[in-house]
Each structure stands twice: as structure tokens, then as C-alpha cells.
Write a protein that holds these residues in place. Sequence first.
Motif, short mmCIF file in Angstrom:
data_model
loop_
_atom_site.label_atom_id
_atom_site.label_comp_id
_atom_site.label_asym_id
_atom_site.label_seq_id
_atom_site.Cartn_x
_atom_site.Cartn_y
_atom_site.Cartn_z
N GLN A 1 -13.36 7.18 -2.57
CA GLN A 1 -13.41 5.79 -2.17
C GLN A 1 -12.46 5.52 -1.00
O GLN A 1 -12.78 4.76 -0.08
N ARG A 2 -11.31 6.15 -1.03
CA ARG A 2 -10.27 5.86 -0.04
C ARG A 2 -10.57 6.50 1.31
O ARG A 2 -10.23 5.92 2.36
N TYR A 3 -11.21 7.68 1.33
CA TYR A 3 -11.38 8.41 2.58
C TYR A 3 -12.85 8.69 2.93
O TYR A 3 -13.12 9.56 3.76
N ARG A 4 -13.74 7.96 2.34
CA ARG A 4 -15.15 8.25 2.60
C ARG A 4 -15.61 7.76 3.97
O ARG A 4 -16.60 8.26 4.52
N ALA A 5 -14.94 6.78 4.53
CA ALA A 5 -15.31 6.24 5.85
C ALA A 5 -14.12 6.35 6.79
O ALA A 5 -12.96 6.54 6.35
N ARG A 6 -14.36 6.24 8.07
CA ARG A 6 -13.28 6.32 9.05
C ARG A 6 -12.22 5.27 8.76
O ARG A 6 -12.53 4.13 8.40
N VAL A 7 -10.98 5.64 8.97
CA VAL A 7 -9.88 4.74 8.63
C VAL A 7 -9.92 3.47 9.46
O VAL A 7 -9.61 2.38 8.97
N ASP A 8 -10.32 3.57 10.72
CA ASP A 8 -10.34 2.37 11.55
C ASP A 8 -11.50 1.45 11.22
O ASP A 8 -11.65 0.38 11.81
N ALA A 9 -12.35 1.86 10.28
CA ALA A 9 -13.44 0.99 9.85
C ALA A 9 -12.96 -0.04 8.82
O ALA A 9 -13.66 -0.99 8.52
N TYR A 10 -11.78 0.16 8.28
CA TYR A 10 -11.21 -0.75 7.29
C TYR A 10 -10.24 -1.71 7.97
O TYR A 10 -9.68 -1.41 9.03
N ARG A 11 -10.02 -2.83 7.32
CA ARG A 11 -9.01 -3.76 7.79
C ARG A 11 -7.70 -3.40 7.10
O ARG A 11 -7.53 -3.60 5.91
N LEU A 12 -6.77 -2.90 7.87
CA LEU A 12 -5.49 -2.48 7.32
C LEU A 12 -4.67 -3.70 6.90
O LEU A 12 -4.81 -4.78 7.48
N PRO A 13 -3.80 -3.54 5.90
CA PRO A 13 -2.98 -4.69 5.48
C PRO A 13 -2.07 -5.14 6.61
O PRO A 13 -1.58 -4.34 7.41
N SER A 14 -1.81 -6.44 6.65
CA SER A 14 -0.97 -7.00 7.71
C SER A 14 0.50 -7.03 7.32
O SER A 14 1.37 -6.96 8.19
N ALA A 15 0.80 -7.13 6.03
CA ALA A 15 2.19 -7.16 5.58
C ALA A 15 2.82 -5.78 5.75
O ALA A 15 2.20 -4.77 5.42
N GLN A 16 4.05 -5.75 6.24
CA GLN A 16 4.70 -4.48 6.53
C GLN A 16 4.94 -3.65 5.28
O GLN A 16 4.76 -2.43 5.29
N ASP A 17 5.31 -4.29 4.16
CA ASP A 17 5.55 -3.53 2.94
C ASP A 17 4.27 -2.90 2.41
O ASP A 17 4.28 -1.79 1.87
N GLU A 18 3.13 -3.60 2.60
CA GLU A 18 1.85 -3.04 2.17
C GLU A 18 1.44 -1.87 3.07
O GLU A 18 0.87 -0.88 2.59
N ARG A 19 1.73 -1.97 4.35
CA ARG A 19 1.42 -0.88 5.27
C ARG A 19 2.29 0.35 4.95
O ARG A 19 1.81 1.49 5.00
N ASP A 20 3.56 0.11 4.62
CA ASP A 20 4.43 1.22 4.26
C ASP A 20 3.95 1.90 2.97
O ASP A 20 4.00 3.13 2.86
N GLU A 21 3.48 1.10 2.03
CA GLU A 21 2.98 1.66 0.79
C GLU A 21 1.71 2.49 1.03
O GLU A 21 1.55 3.58 0.45
N LEU A 22 0.83 2.00 1.91
CA LEU A 22 -0.38 2.76 2.25
C LEU A 22 -0.01 4.07 2.95
O LEU A 22 -0.62 5.11 2.68
#
Length: 554
Positions: free
Chosen positions: A190-211
Motif C-alpha cells: 500500500q505504501r510503495y505501490r505508486a510513485r511517491v510524488d503521486a501522493y500528497r505529502l504531509p505538510s506538518a514538519q513532525d509528520e514529515r519527519d515521522e514519514l
Amino acid sequence: MGSGSGAEVPQLTRQVALAAFPNGCLAMRVRDELGPLFEDEVFRSAFGVRGRPGVSPGQLALVCVLQFAENLTDRQAAHATRARIDWKYLLGVELSDPGFDFTVLTGFRDRILAHGLEEKVLDLLLQRLMELGLVAPGGRQRTDSTHVLAAVRNLNRLEFVGEALRAALESIAVAAPAWLRTWMDPSWQQRYRARVDAYRLPSAQDERDELARQIATDGYRLLETVFTPTAPHWLRDVPAIAVLRTVWMQQFKRTVTDEIQEVTWRGKDECPPSRARITSPYDVDSRYAVKRGSGWDGYKAHLSETCDDPAEVGRPHVITHVLTTDATVHDAAVIEQIHDRLDDKGLLPSEHLLDSGYVSAELLLTSPVERGVEVIGPVRPNSTRQAVQAAGYGKTSFSIDWDARQATCPSGANSRYWTEGYDHSGRLAVRIRFATQTCAPCPARSQCTRSTQYGRQLTVRPQDQDVLLERVRSEQATEDWKARYAARAGVEGTIHQAVATGARRTRYTSLAKTRLAHIFMATAINLIRLEAWWNGSPLAPTRTSHLAALDLAA
């Protein structure tokens, strides 16, 4: 198809082509003026002699050149060989010739690269032009570079590592799907089935660090699993796994304390330099560079061309060499390589016009002696604070005794330390320093140095280089030098012509394929220029805007 570009043009093809193009065209003029260019024998080492005869490599080389002359795709170029009369005329084939499938061009380029024949196309054209007197050694040439964008998507750091992991999983899913299925976490699909830039990445910095931590942890688990004794040994040699391993070393750091794993980004100072840092999992040769405040991922192309006055020498301007490097390679680092290749071709100039990025004191000194090439180009100005502000005591205010290895300041004091070594660019330099006790009581100290703890320090080149730099700096301010150097500006037109043929963004991934594309491009530009020369078309004048042309004398 025929046995090479040197085959005779069938009579019917000639008659139909002359009827269709009574005034001629590029392909027909090239055939009539230059005759055979690329014989199959030249490319024999890249092609087998057993089995069913293949498509003529000499003709494929011509097709690749025409492809760049008209900025066509592989499919369009293959269609042109079947449908266009002028191309059939140049290739020397029958009107009924069926051509070839467009995928043949990919195989041709791969074979050329595998056997080190990528420069043959341009070299063969230049040899023919030398035979016809259209290019000759000596004279003047000029060189300049332009940036080339890689054929990959620009990704931010988080997208990049996610896509690197996804690319590795995609490769294993093809190479060893059964093995991957036995241990992979279902959430990965589910996490890597599509290109990463096809998803909307989280905007909060702590969520981006967790990802980022999640991606890094998944990547480490994949690498550890691939290198276990139970995994297929050959998986370690999969290119995507090697790329993933390198990217993880460059981007992350991991510490394990009491069996607790902590994964974090590497800091800016902990990452490898740009020249060694991968920027895309799909083009590992691409590098990120910045020039004049603009950054790009990709490469750099250096174009060299003749620039003698055509009216005086009776020859057109032609490109003599093209060199492709990754984007981080400095211009000054390639000029020796350019001179080596021009010497091998028998086209070494007597004068070489370069911009300041290529010019160094070492080059100005050694090139006339070792190669007989006079380098003409501006050296960088003195960038010290005193020189920029035109105030205080600059280097010219000091008297240097090279034999005594000592300098004397305007107040008459002598230096104490003389150290020979290298500067931050790896070039020879001499550091001259005055003692703190000498400078501390000096009433002119504020005009000499800002340091409150140490005495004045000078950094100069070795004597022969220092004298030369000062002489060139004074000469390049004169009108005679400016008039002599003015011809270098014409290379900007060549850069523009290269961009028009697709040089700004490479069609292919990898440095080798990009270099081959630039060689085809340079050959195509030469053919376009030769047609204009044979037709008597004058060089385009420098454009002047309407505003600049206004007469404001009144």
C-alpha cells in the motif's frame, strides 16, 4: 537496407528526389557535397559477422545525426527513413526500401557505447571536412559550456528517498517475486505501490519527519533481508539494491542502543559533497550544481568551435569537439582534456578564446609552451577587501622579494612567515604573514587588516604566475585586448543553436548516453551550418532591440 551510407544512390531515387526538391535540401546537399560519410567498416567491431545481415550501421549513424538535426524521436526518425525521399537519397537506398523498426536505434546506440565508438561520427565528419579544406588546424577556436537537465523528475529529499526504496522494491518484484512475497510486510504494498510524488505529502514538519523515519526503517529492513544467508545471493548485485544502499548511507544515520534503533537524517555538513551525491535512483550519474544562483540536476556540455573570420579564411564555423561532464565538474578542470582531444584530431588551435571559468594562471603559462596554444581570456579580478573597496593597502602596495622569501609593507616592515602550499582549490599558493608584534603598534593597521589578534597575511601565486596574473589584469582593461577577445561572444550563438536541437534537456539517462547524444547533436549542427555555407547564407547578425537602436544623441 544498403551496405552503408557510402553506397551509390539508386538512379530512380535520384530522379525522384531531384524532381521533388529542384532547389535541393539539407540531406541532398550533404550527399552531393560530402559524398560517403560513414562506411560500415568503421563500426565493424560493434557488430557481428555471423547470422542474418542486419541494418547498415553506417546508415543508422546518419539517421541518428538527422534525428538531432530535425529534433525527432526514434519513432519519427524510423518513419522518415521509410517515407521521406530526401532521407532515402542521403542514405543511398531504393524508394521501396521498407526501413527498420524504431527500436533498432536503441540497440545501435547501446552497441556504439559498449565498443567505445561514440566519437567516431563527429571525427569522421571532421576528417572529411579537412580533406575538403573546410576545417584546418591552427587558427582560432572558442569554447563555452551550458547546463543540461537530466531526464528525471526533480524530487525533494523526502520524495527522493521514498522513490529510491520504491525503485528497489519494483526491481525485486520483477527479479524475485516469490522470495519477496514470503517476508514483505503487506503494508509496504500500500505504501510503495505508486510513485511517491503521486501522493500528497504531509505538510506538518513532525509528520514529515515521522514519514522519513518510516521510509528509512523500511529501507534498512530490506537491505538487511537481502544480505541474509537465506536470500538469493545474486540479489545483492541488482543495480537498484546497490543504489538504495548508497542512498541510505548518504542520507541517513542509524544508531542502536540497547536494541533500540534510532534513525535520523544526516545533517547538511554530514552529507557527501555534491559531486558524489546521487540525486535520482533512475540516473545515478546525474549531479546537482549551482551556477550564478541557479541550480539544476544533470550535466554540463562544453562545445568547441572554429571562429576565424569566414571571409578571410574561406571556411565556415564548425564544431570541433564536444565534451560532456556531470554538472559539478568545474570548467577549468576540463580544458586540458579538450586540448588533448583536439590534438588527437589534428585540430589544435593556435589561439583559444575562453571565459574566466576556464582560465587559470597555470593554463596561461603552460599552454603556449607545451602545446603551442595561446589562451585568451580574462582572469578573475583581485577580490580582496582592499581591492574591491579601492581603499587601504592591497597586495600591490607590498613589495615582494622572491629570492629572500620576504615581503615589505608600505610602512617598511618585513614579513616573518613564508609558507608554500595549496589554496582551497588545490592550486599552488604562497602565504606571507607579518608578525603580530609588527602590526599591533602600526598606526596604519586599520587600513591593512581587520584582525585584532594576528598580523597582515597575503596569499599570492608562485612568482611566475603572480607576475603573469598582474600583467593580464592590466591588459584586459585595454581596448586592443577587448577587440581581440570580442570573437568569443559568438559561441553564445552556438549554445543557442544547440539548445534549439534539444541540448538543454538530455533524452537519455546516464552520462555515457548523454555524451553520445551531444556528439550526434554537434554533428547535426555542423551539417546545418555546412548547408548554409554552400547556399551562401550569411551568418545572422547580432540582434538589437528597438529600444537600444533609438538615437538619443539629441
